[in-house]
Write a protein that holds these residues in place. Sequence first.
Motif, PDB file in Angstrom:
ATOM      1  N   THR A   1       0.818  -1.219   0.000  1.00 28.34           N
ATOM      2  CA  THR A   1       0.000   0.000   0.000  1.00 28.34           C
ATOM      3  C   THR A   1       0.855   1.273   0.000  1.00 28.34           C
ATOM      4  O   THR A   1       0.343   2.357  -0.239  1.00 28.34           O
ATOM      5  N   ASP A   2       2.147   1.143   0.274  1.00 31.26           N
ATOM      6  CA  ASP A   2       3.044   2.297   0.296  1.00 31.26           C
ATOM      7  C   ASP A   2       3.424   2.671  -1.151  1.00 31.26           C
ATOM      8  O   ASP A   2       4.205   1.973  -1.803  1.00 31.26           O
ATOM      9  N   ALA A   3       2.870   3.780  -1.632  1.00 37.86           N
ATOM     10  CA  ALA A   3       3.075   4.160  -3.039  1.00 37.86           C
ATOM     11  C   ALA A   3       4.557   4.407  -3.351  1.00 37.86           C
ATOM     12  O   ALA A   3       5.030   4.083  -4.439  1.00 37.86           O
ATOM     13  N   ASN A   4       5.294   4.950  -2.354  1.00 38.08           N
ATOM     14  CA  ASN A   4       6.722   5.191  -2.573  1.00 38.08           C
ATOM     15  C   ASN A   4       7.493   3.908  -2.823  1.00 38.08           C
ATOM     16  O   ASN A   4       8.392   3.876  -3.666  1.00 38.08           O
ATOM     17  N   ALA A   5       7.127   2.875  -2.089  1.00 40.27           N
ATOM     18  CA  ALA A   5       7.796   1.585  -2.267  1.00 40.27           C
ATOM     19  C   ALA A   5       7.509   1.034  -3.667  1.00 40.27           C
ATOM     20  O   ALA A   5       8.405   0.498  -4.341  1.00 40.27           O
ATOM     21  N   VAL A   6       6.274   1.195  -4.118  1.00 40.01           N
ATOM     22  CA  VAL A   6       5.902   0.714  -5.456  1.00 40.01           C
ATOM     23  C   VAL A   6       6.683   1.497  -6.514  1.00 40.01           C
ATOM     24  O   VAL A   6       7.220   0.922  -7.475  1.00 40.01           O
ATOM     25  N   MET A   7       6.782   2.806  -6.306  1.00 44.30           N
ATOM     26  CA  MET A   7       7.486   3.632  -7.303  1.00 44.30           C
ATOM     27  C   MET A   7       8.975   3.308  -7.341  1.00 44.30           C
ATOM     28  O   MET A   7       9.578   3.261  -8.407  1.00 44.30           O
ATOM     29  N   LYS A   8       9.559   3.081  -6.166  1.00 47.29           N
ATOM     30  CA  LYS A   8      10.981   2.702  -6.110  1.00 47.29           C
ATOM     31  C   LYS A   8      11.203   1.416  -6.903  1.00 47.29           C
ATOM     32  O   LYS A   8      12.155   1.276  -7.674  1.00 47.29           O
ATOM     33  N   PHE A   9      10.270   0.471  -6.694  1.00 47.08           N
ATOM     34  CA  PHE A   9      10.364  -0.810  -7.385  1.00 47.08           C
ATOM     35  C   PHE A   9      10.305  -0.614  -8.912  1.00 47.08           C
ATOM     36  O   PHE A   9      11.109  -1.171  -9.659  1.00 47.08           O
ATOM     37  N   ILE A  10       9.359   0.209  -9.353  1.00 47.82           N
ATOM     38  CA  ILE A  10       9.201   0.449 -10.801  1.00 47.82           C
ATOM     39  C   ILE A  10      10.471   1.103 -11.370  1.00 47.82           C
ATOM     40  O   ILE A  10      10.981   0.711 -12.421  1.00 47.82           O
ATOM     41  N   GLU A  11      10.968   2.075 -10.629  1.00 50.12           N
ATOM     42  CA  GLU A  11      12.182   2.795 -11.055  1.00 50.12           C
ATOM     43  C   GLU A  11      13.353   1.817 -11.200  1.00 50.12           C
ATOM     44  O   GLU A  11      14.070   1.828 -12.212  1.00 50.12           O
ATOM     45  N   ASN A  12      13.518   0.976 -10.192  1.00 48.65           N
ATOM     46  CA  ASN A  12      14.624   0.003 -10.235  1.00 48.65           C
ATOM     47  C   ASN A  12      14.437  -1.008 -11.356  1.00 48.65           C
ATOM     48  O   ASN A  12      15.405  -1.418 -12.003  1.00 48.65           O
ATOM     49  N   PHE A  13      13.205  -1.397 -11.562  1.00 46.62           N
ATOM     50  CA  PHE A  13      12.890  -2.362 -12.636  1.00 46.62           C
ATOM     51  C   PHE A  13      13.355  -1.792 -13.986  1.00 46.62           C
ATOM     52  O   PHE A  13      13.998  -2.468 -14.780  1.00 46.62           O
ATOM     53  N   ILE A  14      13.032  -0.516 -14.213  1.00 44.15           N
ATOM     54  CA  ILE A  14      13.403   0.127 -15.488  1.00 44.15           C
ATOM     55  C   ILE A  14      14.927   0.226 -15.603  1.00 44.15           C
ATOM     56  O   ILE A  14      15.504  -0.097 -16.644  1.00 44.15           O
ATOM     57  N   LYS A  15      15.569   0.621 -14.510  1.00 45.88           N
ATOM     58  CA  LYS A  15      17.045   0.742 -14.512  1.00 45.88           C
ATOM     59  C   LYS A  15      17.702  -0.593 -14.801  1.00 45.88           C
ATOM     60  O   LYS A  15      18.690  -0.683 -15.534  1.00 45.88           O
ATOM     61  N   ARG A  16      17.138  -1.643 -14.199  1.00 47.16           N
ATOM     62  CA  ARG A  16      17.723  -2.989 -14.345  1.00 47.16           C
ATOM     63  C   ARG A  16      17.559  -3.507 -15.772  1.00 47.16           C
ATOM     64  O   ARG A  16      18.443  -4.146 -16.321  1.00 47.16           O
ATOM     65  N   LYS A  17      16.410  -3.201 -16.390  1.00 49.15           N
ATOM     66  CA  LYS A  17      16.084  -3.809 -17.678  1.00 49.15           C
ATOM     67  C   LYS A  17      16.517  -2.978 -18.883  1.00 49.15           C
ATOM     68  O   LYS A  17      16.461  -3.466 -20.016  1.00 49.15           O
ATOM     69  N   SER A  18      16.821  -1.688 -18.646  1.00 47.49           N
ATOM     70  CA  SER A  18      17.148  -0.847 -19.798  1.00 47.49           C
ATOM     71  C   SER A  18      18.322   0.077 -19.477  1.00 47.49           C
ATOM     72  O   SER A  18      18.370   0.673 -18.400  1.00 47.49           O
ATOM     73  N   LYS A  19      19.218   0.167 -20.465  1.00 45.28           N
ATOM     74  CA  LYS A  19      20.406   1.026 -20.262  1.00 45.28           C
ATOM     75  C   LYS A  19      20.091   2.486 -20.570  1.00 45.28           C
ATOM     76  O   LYS A  19      20.661   3.386 -20.002  1.00 45.28           O
ATOM     77  N   ASN A  20      19.161   2.684 -21.507  1.00 44.92           N
ATOM     78  CA  ASN A  20      19.021   4.026 -22.092  1.00 44.92           C
ATOM     79  C   ASN A  20      17.771   4.794 -21.691  1.00 44.92           C
ATOM     80  O   ASN A  20      17.642   5.968 -22.022  1.00 44.92           O
ATOM     81  N   LEU A  21      16.830   4.130 -21.026  1.00 42.92           N
ATOM     82  CA  LEU A  21      15.605   4.853 -20.637  1.00 42.92           C
ATOM     83  C   LEU A  21      15.882   5.718 -19.412  1.00 42.92           C
ATOM     84  O   LEU A  21      16.393   5.224 -18.403  1.00 42.92           O
ATOM     85  N   ILE A  22      15.560   7.002 -19.508  1.00 43.08           N
ATOM     86  CA  ILE A  22      15.744   7.911 -18.365  1.00 43.08           C
ATOM     87  C   ILE A  22      14.368   8.400 -17.935  1.00 43.08           C
ATOM     88  O   ILE A  22      13.685   9.113 -18.683  1.00 43.08           O
ATOM     89  N   LEU A  23      14.000   8.000 -16.724  1.00 42.46           N
ATOM     90  CA  LEU A  23      12.687   8.368 -16.196  1.00 42.46           C
ATOM     91  C   LEU A  23      12.639   9.867 -15.886  1.00 42.46           C
ATOM     92  O   LEU A  23      13.550  10.402 -15.262  1.00 42.46           O
ATOM     93  N   GLN A  24      11.567  10.531 -16.336  1.00 41.47           N
ATOM     94  CA  GLN A  24      11.427  11.965 -16.016  1.00 41.47           C
ATOM     95  C   GLN A  24      10.518  12.157 -14.802  1.00 41.47           C
ATOM     96  O   GLN A  24      10.809  12.924 -13.913  1.00 41.47           O
ATOM     97  N   TYR A  25       9.393  11.459 -14.789  1.00 40.10           N
ATOM     98  CA  TYR A  25       8.572  11.423 -13.579  1.00 40.10           C
ATOM     99  C   TYR A  25       7.822  10.111 -13.522  1.00 40.10           C
ATOM    100  O   TYR A  25       7.666   9.403 -14.533  1.00 40.10           O
TER     101      TYR A  25
END
Length: 287
Positions: free
Chosen positions: A219-243
């Motif tokens: 239920t902690d939205a920050n934890a979910v967002m951290k997970f999503i951010e890390n998932f993207i970093k782990r799976k892609s070299k070139n995607l840069i999250l803006q928000y």
Amino acid sequence: MKIIKEIDALQSIADYYRATFKTIGFVPTMGFLHDGHVSLILNARKDSDIVVVSIFVNPTQFGPNEDFEKYPRDFLRDFHICKSSGVDYVFLPERNTVYPENFLTEVKVKSITDRLEGKFRPGHFTGVATIVNKLVNIVKPHYLYVGQKDAQQAVVLRKMAEDLNLDLKVKVCETMREETKLAMSSRNSYLTKEEKSEASVLYEALTEGKKMINDYKVTDANAVMKFIENFIKRKSKNLILQYLAITDNYLMQEIEDLKNYEGEVVISLAAYLGKTRLIDNIIFSYK
Ligand code: AMP
């Protein structure tokens, strides 16, 4: 299918159909049509007697450093797509027709537009709200079709319609995706095949985020967002999250803890892949 370039001509056509109790469905676009646009058109075709599509690359919704000049345009291709999808009228105005000299009015939806896209694209939604308002006054539709792909835009337009008592119903149609699940977009034409496959990580990450909330009951939205951010970093070299944001679907207000929340949840993001800016989101009901 007829192509109309003048405002008063289309207004007279709309008056005629309204006087004869025909319903008008309207799909505003910036052209370079793809299956996302087609799905809006087919929904309109299903609900309405008359289907109108507008094609206008609206300069006022682009920032000074954005891609207005190089935004893809191909009217011949769009013409054939509209024709084969059952469109009755294409509104194809010139820039001067829409914005004559001394055009002074803006429509601004407050608050919602300060966040997410609005924060990174100041003035964008005022450009969108103003042009859609104008187009609606020209086409006089009963139904306005927009895509969930632009989640915040859909929310802004629904709020504008509500606040200004526009005599129409906004219908939000689901996001159409490539086989890789990358959300279809005219801007995907900027991407190479390899980049398209890399960009598909965005939706994969959103899906994992939704799973964390729905299946693993986080239920902690920050934890979910951290997970999503890390998932993207782990799976892609070139995607840069803006928000990245987890919000409701009415005012797009951030939800910090889902514990006491009930209703629609939208996880939205924007990311750069090289110079190309991509947006995507996932929407679901909670509880
Ligand atoms: P645009 O031409 O990008 O201004 O988009 C015109 C309309 O098509 C907007 O309401 C968009 O939200 C919608 N749209 C764009 N891409 C998609 C998609 N992949 N699926 C569904 N609707 C879309």
